[in-house]
Enzyme design. Sequence first.
Site, PDB file in Angstrom:
ATOM      1  N   SER A  64       4.819 -13.825   1.255  1.00 45.00           N
ATOM      2  CA  SER A  64       4.688 -14.921   2.055  1.00 45.00           C
ATOM      3  C   SER A  64       3.430 -16.055   1.196  1.00 45.00           C
ATOM      4  O   SER A  64       3.303 -16.909   1.582  1.00 45.00           O
ATOM      5  CB  SER A  64       4.469 -15.137   3.317  1.00 45.00           C
ATOM      6  N   HIS A 123      -4.463  -4.474  -2.588  1.00 43.16           N
ATOM      7  CA  HIS A 123      -4.861  -3.523  -1.155  1.00 43.16           C
ATOM      8  C   HIS A 123      -4.879  -2.242  -0.664  1.00 43.16           C
ATOM      9  O   HIS A 123      -4.715  -2.312   0.370  1.00 43.16           O
ATOM     10  CB  HIS A 123      -3.835  -4.734  -0.229  1.00 43.16           C
ATOM     11  N   CYS A 133     -19.396   7.350   3.903  1.00 44.26           N
ATOM     12  CA  CYS A 133     -19.547   7.720   2.700  1.00 44.26           C
ATOM     13  C   CYS A 133     -18.851   7.845   1.389  1.00 44.26           C
ATOM     14  O   CYS A 133     -19.221   7.843  -0.008  1.00 44.26           O
ATOM     15  CB  CYS A 133     -20.664   9.579   3.025  1.00 44.26           C
ATOM     16  N   VAL A 193       0.251  -1.271  -0.452  1.00 45.00           N
ATOM     17  CA  VAL A 193       0.344  -0.053   0.024  1.00 45.00           C
ATOM     18  C   VAL A 193       0.386   1.178  -0.305  1.00 45.00           C
ATOM     19  O   VAL A 193       0.333   2.478   0.419  1.00 45.00           O
ATOM     20  CB  VAL A 193      -0.854  -0.041   1.141  1.00 45.00           C
TER      21      VAL A 193
END
Length: 248
Positions: free
Chosen positions: A190, A120, A131, A104
């Site tokens: 992993s 992700h 919202c 990320v």
Amino acid sequence: MPQSKMNTLAEWLKTSRCVMALTGAGISAESGIPTFRGVQGLWEKYDIMEFAHIDSFRADPVKVWRMLLELDQTILKARPNAAHKALAELETLGILGLVVTQNVDNLHQDAGSRHVVEFHGNAKRFRCLDCGTPYERAQVNFSEPPPRCFCTGLIKPDVVFFGEAIPWAAHARAFDMARQADLVLVVGTSAVVAPASDLPILAKHNGARVVEINPEATVLTEDVTDLILQGPASQMLPPVLDLIRRRA
Ligand code: NAD
Ligand code: ZN
């Protein structure tokens, strides 16, 4: 590392028709961002299943934001390393079609990769949990966590917490590519977090070769992986790129 493995990977990269990479926290470890399952850093202090679960965030956003702010600082300081740059270069050369990343941290994009699926999400963007309004960093008030939306909803980094769904467009694009790929590079993961971990398995079922780049063996290594370059990504990928360039 036996040179022959690098030669094999260089050859496979050059002769494959559709190549994708699946990356995980390990590729950014050498940029200073701790992996989840590594030994040092953030995750010794914070139990990941507790702190990165959406139910925990809803139940105690102040506590989870303490961890998020620390992660935020780590990610802000990080720069792409030689492995991110090698993948970007493979894209430029027309060899690598897509990077699906579980990270990320935006480091693939910072390195110059243009075809990236953020499986992700991305911690450099923010969004209201209620919202859905997106926020830029500059619009978020971090001074008294948790930051709130104009609708009073909780703002969170635009990342997928445990207990949340994968964004559908990212999911669709990644699985489409896995069905078509004839070579998958699995770098620094992993491969235990589903559904990302299903991608190399699906590709393999469809006839793809699977190559891992990781200092450690993973759950894929024995039954799914065709070749493993066992070492840090920043030391494995650049020499392979050099081999490809030399033989071009
Ligand atoms: P993981 O922590 O479960 O596994 C990291 C893997 O990287 C291990 O197999 C380890 O052996 C390997 N590794 C360590 N150093 C390496 C190196 N120098 N080169 C190559 N491999 C190396 O990570 P994961 O599989 O990505 O799963 C964790 C989840 O955590 C992901 O979903 C991701 O979203 C999130 N996460 C992201 C970041 C980030 O954005 N940088 C950091 C931590 C966790
Ligand atoms: Zn809102």
